[in-house]
Design an enzyme around this catalytic site. Structure first.
Site, short mmCIF file in Angstrom:
data_model
loop_
_atom_site.label_atom_id
_atom_site.label_comp_id
_atom_site.label_asym_id
_atom_site.label_seq_id
_atom_site.Cartn_x
_atom_site.Cartn_y
_atom_site.Cartn_z
N CYS A 1 0.82 -1.20 0.00
CA CYS A 1 0.00 0.00 0.00
C CYS A 1 0.87 1.27 0.00
O CYS A 1 1.93 1.28 0.61
CB CYS A 1 -0.92 0.00 1.22
SG CYS A 1 -2.03 -1.42 1.23
N CYS B 1 -4.04 -0.20 -3.04
CA CYS B 1 -4.49 0.28 -1.73
C CYS B 1 -3.72 1.51 -1.28
O CYS B 1 -2.58 1.71 -1.67
CB CYS B 1 -4.37 -0.84 -0.70
SG CYS B 1 -2.78 -1.69 -0.72
#
Ligand code: APR
Length: 249
Positions: A74, A155
């Site tokens: 992420c 993400c």
């Protein structure tokens, strides 16, 4: 007899030092420690071996995708369209971002061409359909499926490098537009940050019409930003490891 011996010796010599397609996939896979590369190769070839090379849908790679599942990083995921060279030069030299081609999933096949043939258990690397010859070809379907898997996992704050030297940086037929943007998931993704790569006489900037479309096509809840950054500045960051990732643009 002499002719046969010469032919055999020649065949063996020519073969030696030459890597098969399988060797290349395995060697690329082995760079990712702890991967079951034999299994991954088996699932990969199962998608297209023995099949008509214009009849390999993206679903054919589902088992391969399941075997290569990766943990998304992420805030470090990088997408791109029409900027392959500058992006990969950057990700190779600096540990700032991760593209699909830097993961096991994408790196095994990056830059390669392959297909099968009905009635054969071989992998061919020549005479295969080109990208637009037919839609369901093994290479195009691979990249469609792999891109969908990568984008689904996007993400945090996500970056994309688009090309400011073309009229339509968010290009309709690109994988980024036709597959990846559609897969972005607002429950795990916070923002999409466009880095529009410009050159001295670039034709596009952040007010470009196709970038307005991008904002519209983005799922509700995903923030958007755009920044024009010269290719020279990105190259400069690639070559200066002391510069913090956050200071590149
Ligand atoms: N002919 C041959 N190859 C093609 C073609 C084509 N018409 N279109 C795409 N490709 C292949 C090439 O290998 C090219 O470098 O796909 C690559 C990316 O094409 P782009 O149009 O530059 O970008 P895009 O289609 O948006 O794909 C890039 O998909 O690979 C993923 O995650 C990655 O975000 C990235 C995106």
């Amino acid at each position: 007899v002499v002719v046969v011996v010469v032919a055999v010796v020649l065949a063996v010599t020519l073969r030696k030092g030459k890597y098969t397609f399988e060797d290349r996939i395995l060697a690329r896979c082995e760079k990712f420690k702890g991967s079951d590369c034999r299994l991954i190769w088996a699932k990969f070839q199962k998608a297209y071996v023995g099949r008509d090379p214009c009849n390999v849908p993206m679903e054919a790679y589902d088992d391969f995708i399941a075997a290569t599942q990766f943990k998304p990083e992420c805030n470090r995921m990088m997408f791109w369209s029409k900027t392959k060279d500058v992006v990969h030069d950057f990700t190779e030299k600096r540990d700032c971002y991760v593209t699909l081609e830097d993961t096991l999933l994408g790196s095994v096949a990056d830059g390669l061409t392959w297909c099968g043939r009905v009635g054969s258990s071989e992998t061919l690397t020549t005479g295969c359909p080109r990208w637009t010859d037919c839609e369901n070809n093994p290479v195009r379907s691979f990249w469609s499926r792999a891109s969908a898997a990568f984008a689904e996992k996007a993400c945090g704050n996500v970056t994309v490098m688009l090309n400011g030297s073309i009229e339509t940086p968010f290009s309709p037929n690109s994988t980024f537009r036709s597959i990846e943007v559609k897969k972005f998931d607002a429950t795990v993704m916070r923002s999409l940050n466009v880095v529009l790569v410009t050159q001295t006489n670039s034709v596009s900037n952040c007010t470009n019409a196709s970038l307005k479309d991008l904002q519209k096509e983005l799922a509700a809840g995903i923030r958007y930003s755009c920044k024009e950054v010269s290719e020279a500045q990105i190259r400069e960051c690639s070559s200066n490891p002391e510069k913090p990732c956050g200071a590149c643009w």
